[in-house]
Design an enzyme around this catalytic site. Structure first.
Site, PDB file in Angstrom:
ATOM      1  N   ASP A  63       0.825  -1.199   0.000  1.00 29.50           N
ATOM      2  CA  ASP A  63       0.000   0.000   0.000  1.00 29.50           C
ATOM      3  C   ASP A  63       0.864   1.254   0.000  1.00 29.50           C
ATOM      4  O   ASP A  63       2.083   1.187   0.115  1.00 29.50           O
ATOM      5  CB  ASP A  63      -0.946  -0.001   1.207  1.00 29.50           C
ATOM      6  CG  ASP A  63      -0.269  -0.496   2.495  1.00 29.50           C
ATOM      7  OD1 ASP A  63       0.944  -0.268   2.658  1.00 29.50           O
ATOM      8  OD2 ASP A  63      -0.952  -1.101   3.337  1.00 29.50           O
ATOM      9  N   ASN A 132      -8.291  -2.913  14.143  1.00 25.85           N
ATOM     10  CA  ASN A 132      -9.675  -3.134  13.730  1.00 25.85           C
ATOM     11  C   ASN A 132      -9.801  -4.292  12.741  1.00 25.85           C
ATOM     12  O   ASN A 132     -10.849  -4.485  12.133  1.00 25.85           O
ATOM     13  CB  ASN A 132     -10.273  -1.857  13.138  1.00 25.85           C
ATOM     14  CG  ASN A 132      -9.520  -1.367  11.903  1.00 25.85           C
ATOM     15  OD1 ASN A 132      -8.587  -2.014  11.422  1.00 25.85           O
ATOM     16  ND2 ASN A 132      -9.926  -0.217  11.384  1.00 25.85           N
ATOM     17  N   HIS A 134      -7.887  -4.710   9.979  1.00 23.00           N
ATOM     18  CA  HIS A 134      -7.561  -4.439   8.584  1.00 23.00           C
ATOM     19  C   HIS A 134      -6.309  -5.198   8.152  1.00 23.00           C
ATOM     20  O   HIS A 134      -5.397  -5.431   8.946  1.00 23.00           O
ATOM     21  CB  HIS A 134      -7.434  -2.932   8.307  1.00 23.00           C
ATOM     22  CG  HIS A 134      -6.245  -2.249   8.881  1.00 23.00           C
ATOM     23  ND1 HIS A 134      -6.342  -1.173   9.727  1.00 23.00           N
ATOM     24  CD2 HIS A 134      -4.912  -2.452   8.716  1.00 23.00           C
ATOM     25  CE1 HIS A 134      -5.140  -0.739  10.045  1.00 23.00           C
ATOM     26  NE2 HIS A 134      -4.253  -1.508   9.448  1.00 23.00           N
ATOM     27  N   GLU A 139     -10.004  -1.600   5.227  1.00 23.53           N
ATOM     28  CA  GLU A 139     -10.683  -1.313   6.471  1.00 23.53           C
ATOM     29  C   GLU A 139     -11.946  -2.179   6.603  1.00 23.53           C
ATOM     30  O   GLU A 139     -12.418  -2.759   5.620  1.00 23.53           O
ATOM     31  CB  GLU A 139     -11.053   0.172   6.531  1.00 23.53           C
ATOM     32  CG  GLU A 139      -9.874   1.126   6.431  1.00 23.53           C
ATOM     33  CD  GLU A 139      -9.047   1.202   7.710  1.00 23.53           C
ATOM     34  OE1 GLU A 139      -9.219   0.356   8.610  1.00 23.53           O
ATOM     35  OE2 GLU A 139      -8.210   2.118   7.826  1.00 23.53           O
TER      36      GLU A 139
END
Length: 255
Positions: A63, A132, A134, A139
């Site tokens: 990313d 979370n 990811h 996400e």
């Protein structure tokens, strides 16, 4: 799925590096999927200590932030250059990062997805996991078959990454990330996880339902996943179908 539990966070990098070194020895032109962040970065330092020729290895980053100028110290292009390409003495021409400064980031994302396919796919994809759930910057709510695309970062993720910037406001709002579907096409997924603060989400990802609410749960559907976790991160894991847990201690863990 195989799970290696090691005594300390530093040992996760040593064990993961040993796995990568073995892959490179068997396939000198291996294509590695490169991750940055607190858990994956120690892998490259440990891998540099192995006597393995990496001159033919290629790297494709997971990313990149959107909107940071070229050369920004916290862009993943710069992190990969410093921590991976130079440290491992890779050929810079064989290391690619999504173009987060492109005028048309959506087009840049699509082109990057095509570049992964043109490289013959990724042999081993290195991964971390967010608080979370990811994977990369996918996400919660990301489609499980998503492709490389522009994604909006959640406030939780921006807060976690603020430690790398001078102020929280400097953390970009968007990124280009490999999609979950793209990640799942890699031949081998290597997940490295450290710390008690990741124990709950790691247990949810590996032992809970496969759901877009926890993107990392998609790992359960991949045929070849290796998890390297320290004892704190692995503390809530339960034995699951198809999982093989191995406890690594002492010299074998590089400690």
């Amino acid at each position: 799925m195989e799970i290696f539990v090691v005594p300390t966070a530093s040992a996760t990098g040593s064990v993961a590096a040993g796995i990568l070194a073995a892959v490179i020895r068997s396939k000198p032109d291996a294509v590695l999927g490169l991750a940055t962040g607190g858990s994956p970065l120690p892998i490259y330092k440990a891998l540099a200590g192995h006597s393995v020729d990496m001159s033919s290895v290629s790297g494709l980053a997971l990313d990149e932030y959107v909107g940071l100028p070229a050369g920004h110290s916290q862009s993943y292009a710069e992190v990969v250059r410093r921590e991976v390409t130079e440290r491992l003495q890779l050929d810079p021409a064989k290391v690619a990062v999504p173009d987060g400064s492109a005028a048309d980031p959506e087009r840049a994302a699509a082109e990057y997805d095509s570049a992964i396919a043109a490289a013959g796919g990724i042999d081993v994809q290195i991964l971390g996991i967010g608080h979370n759930g990811h994977l990369a910057f996918n996400e919660p709510g990301s489609a499980l078959d998503s492709r490389t695309r522009v994604e909006v970062l959640t406030e939780r993720t921006r807060e976690a990454n603020a430690r790398y910037f001078s102020t929280p406001e400097e953390v970009p709002l968007r990124c280009i990330t490999q999609g979950l579907g793209t990640i799942m096409e890699a031949g081998h997924l290597l997940l490295v996880v450290n710390g008690a603060d990741k124990a709950g989400i790691l247990a949810a990802a590996l032992n809970g339902p496969v759901t877009a609410a926890c993107p990392a749960s998609i790992l359960q559907r991949h045929p070849h996943v290796t998890v390297v976790a320290d004892e704190a991160a692995a503390s809530l894991l339960a034995s699951g179908s198809g999982q093989v847990a191995v406890r690594v201690e002492g010299a074998a863990a590089g400690v």
